[in-house]
Design a protein around this motif. Sequence first.
Motif, PDB file in Angstrom:
ATOM      1  N   LYS A 131       0.832  -1.214   0.000  1.00 24.34           N
ATOM      2  CA  LYS A 131       0.000   0.000   0.000  1.00 24.34           C
ATOM      3  C   LYS A 131       0.857   1.251   0.000  1.00 24.34           C
ATOM      4  N   LEU A 132       2.021   1.172   0.626  1.00 22.07           N
ATOM      5  CA  LEU A 132       2.918   2.323   0.711  1.00 22.07           C
ATOM      6  C   LEU A 132       3.614   2.575  -0.626  1.00 22.07           C
ATOM      7  N   LEU A 133       4.055   1.490  -1.268  1.00 24.27           N
ATOM      8  CA  LEU A 133       4.863   1.651  -2.484  1.00 24.27           C
ATOM      9  C   LEU A 133       4.024   1.889  -3.722  1.00 24.27           C
ATOM     10  N   SER A 134       2.792   1.362  -3.731  1.00 29.18           N
ATOM     11  CA  SER A 134       2.063   1.454  -5.001  1.00 29.18           C
ATOM     12  C   SER A 134       1.666   2.880  -5.398  1.00 29.18           C
ATOM     13  N   PRO A 135       1.281   3.773  -4.463  1.00 25.88           N
ATOM     14  CA  PRO A 135       1.014   5.151  -4.919  1.00 25.88           C
ATOM     15  C   PRO A 135       2.272   5.841  -5.440  1.00 25.88           C
ATOM     16  N   MET A 136       3.458   5.396  -4.970  1.00 25.15           N
ATOM     17  CA  MET A 136       4.692   6.020  -5.446  1.00 25.15           C
ATOM     18  C   MET A 136       5.117   5.427  -6.787  1.00 25.15           C
ATOM     19  N   GLY A 137       4.340   4.482  -7.283  1.00 27.73           N
ATOM     20  CA  GLY A 137       4.692   3.866  -8.560  1.00 27.73           C
ATOM     21  C   GLY A 137       5.896   2.948  -8.469  1.00 27.73           C
ATOM     22  N   ASN A 140       6.444  -3.331  -8.912  1.00 28.59           N
ATOM     23  CA  ASN A 140       6.908  -3.856 -10.192  1.00 28.59           C
ATOM     24  C   ASN A 140       8.100  -3.077 -10.750  1.00 28.59           C
ATOM     25  N   THR A 141       8.867  -2.473  -9.836  1.00 35.13           N
ATOM     26  CA  THR A 141      10.118  -1.860 -10.270  1.00 35.13           C
ATOM     27  C   THR A 141      11.249  -2.396  -9.412  1.00 35.13           C
ATOM     28  N   LYS A 142      12.445  -2.351  -9.979  1.00 33.09           N
ATOM     29  CA  LYS A 142      13.601  -2.808  -9.204  1.00 33.09           C
ATOM     30  C   LYS A 142      13.867  -1.859  -8.043  1.00 33.09           C
ATOM     31  N   THR A 143      13.649  -0.561  -8.275  1.00 29.34           N
ATOM     32  CA  THR A 143      13.882   0.424  -7.211  1.00 29.34           C
ATOM     33  C   THR A 143      13.058   0.056  -5.979  1.00 29.34           C
ATOM     34  N   GLY A 144      11.785  -0.285  -6.204  1.00 28.42           N
ATOM     35  CA  GLY A 144      10.922  -0.644  -5.083  1.00 28.42           C
ATOM     36  C   GLY A 144      11.495  -1.800  -4.293  1.00 28.42           C
TER      37      GLY A 144
ATOM     38  N   LEU B  37      10.965   4.220   7.145  1.00 29.30           N
ATOM     39  CA  LEU B  37      10.090   4.066   5.988  1.00 29.30           C
ATOM     40  C   LEU B  37       9.664   2.613   5.779  1.00 29.30           C
ATOM     41  N   ILE B  38      10.616   1.699   5.886  1.00 31.36           N
ATOM     42  CA  ILE B  38      10.354   0.308   5.492  1.00 31.36           C
ATOM     43  C   ILE B  38       9.970  -0.571   6.675  1.00 31.36           C
ATOM     44  N   VAL B  39      10.400  -0.210   7.883  1.00 28.86           N
ATOM     45  CA  VAL B  39      10.092  -1.070   9.019  1.00 28.86           C
ATOM     46  C   VAL B  39       9.071  -0.435   9.952  1.00 28.86           C
TER      47      VAL B  39
END
Lengths: 281, 310
Positions: A131-137, A140-144, B37-39
């Motif tokens: 949920k946190l990463l998907s709004p940042m796009g 499905n990226t290596k950066t994520g 951020l991640i934990v």
Amino acid sequence: MKHRKRKQQVKLAVVNLVLMLVCIVTFVPILYAFSVSINEQNSLLSSDFSFIPKEVTLENYRKVFTEEPVVLWFRNSLFLAVSTVMISLGTGIPAAYIFSRRRFPGRNAILQMLILLYAFPSLLSMTALYKLLSPMGLINTKTGLIIVYTGTMAVFALWNMKGYFDTIPIEIEEAAMIDGASPLQIVRRIVLPLAKPTVAVTAMMVLIYVWNEYIFAINFMTGENTYTLAAGLYSLQANETSGSWPVFSAASLLVSLPILVIFFAMQKNMASGLTSGGVKG
Amino acid sequence: MKKSDIKSDIKSTKKKKGAGTAAAYLWSAPSLLLICLIVVFPIFYTGYISLTNMNVYHWFTYDLIGLDNYKEALLVFDSGFLSALFLTVVWTAVNMLLQLVAAYLLASLLNTKGLKLRNCYRTLLIFPWAMPGYVSILLWKTGMFNSQFGLLNQWMEKMGFSPVKWLADDMSAFICCTIVNLWLALPFMITIIDGALQSVDRSYYESALLDGADWMQRTWYITIPAIRPIIAPSVVITIFTTFKQFDVIYLLTQQAGAKTGAHIHTILTYAYENAFITNNYGYSSAVSMIIFVILIVFSYGINMKPKEES
């Protein structure tokens, strides 16, 4: 006296026998996979099964490289692993050094909190991370994935290296400071060379973690092209048929090889680099 | 020295201290920010999700439903959480017991006087540790336990028995998982106990032998008390990793679309299944928070405070 020597020899023979048996049993799954991977006949279901292949072939290894996008997965894994290790060390070393050497308000509270966080398996917050990463796009990226991996290993990196820095006597640094070395010089010229074992072991643990991680990789990445080796292998065995099993076993052994080499090369450092750190595991 | 000088002196050291703190935070900022951020943030977010009815139908439009998810996990026995928790405790106990006994026996054998191949055996026994864990588990699953072409069934057929579905029922799947976990975890334990055994003072044994103590007595009264403090931290860590074990059970019995028929759940596989297979995110988050609390209580209970040299 002679009797006693005799008894000792019998005992040694029994011990040797037991240990050999245990070693053989330990290796059965790996040897069997190896045997299947080089078996010419592909006779897994036939009745004339034998553990040792009658005819040897490298066909399955060729298939690994030609029929499956293993080379691509390997590149993805390597890229992720190297980036994660670099970022982990780049962020972890300064933090670990500061937490080892300086005393500042909030230090103990943070260290205590990190220990608690260490107990929390990252798997459990996967929904929240998604949920946190998907709004940042970043899904499905290596950066994520790199961000997730570095964040997950950051607590370990900080604590493990801090523990080792604690064991390096501060007097050496004080002497260098009197000689007029700047803090950065002290870290680069004195602390890092002394801390090589822990830096190496931390890097190895991060590398192995990324190399072996499949659960984030399969949930956050879609499409064969973005898979890592672990995710790719996982998908290979998921459509498990007797036909793909020899190829799978060949691929498994190939994937394990770099980790095996690193592990045994690092084994000497393991004890000092890991056990003197505060958190082990 | 004038009074004002002293004052400014104090001021400047205070300033220095403040600058030191700022510098300390500045240098550790990248690492701490990543951790936040991640934990840290995801844990709070998980706590928030656990209070909602978020699921696959309510991915964006979820509502706060209070503690309902917690009630379902803890009070409704059929929900499966409590039985998963019970199974996890049994799993941890069985695995730790087997691991400690087996590792102790093997490490003792390795320390037999006059054993020439000691290092060779040690390297071979450590090998499973060096293999990527998921690869080993998948090799066990397909190579050994597969009901059609797994090695165990090939041998069974050769000996004239009918093939067995090793992973199809709960009991045998549990045993298979335990065997694989033992295979994976023993190398670490053997290394730790072997190291500890080598640090035991030989002279204790000599005087015990003079007093006529047998092997059991020597083990019980000398070896175990001597190695206990050395291996304790590693044992505690292994208890945690065993309690949090996910890969073995997940990969052997319940990958997506490839369930083997056994229905064994540890708390982690249970949380995962509810999140990513049945997509009940709110409920799964509640389970995650409960697990987190259990782990915190555990680590306080055994007082796993890191040693800090100061």
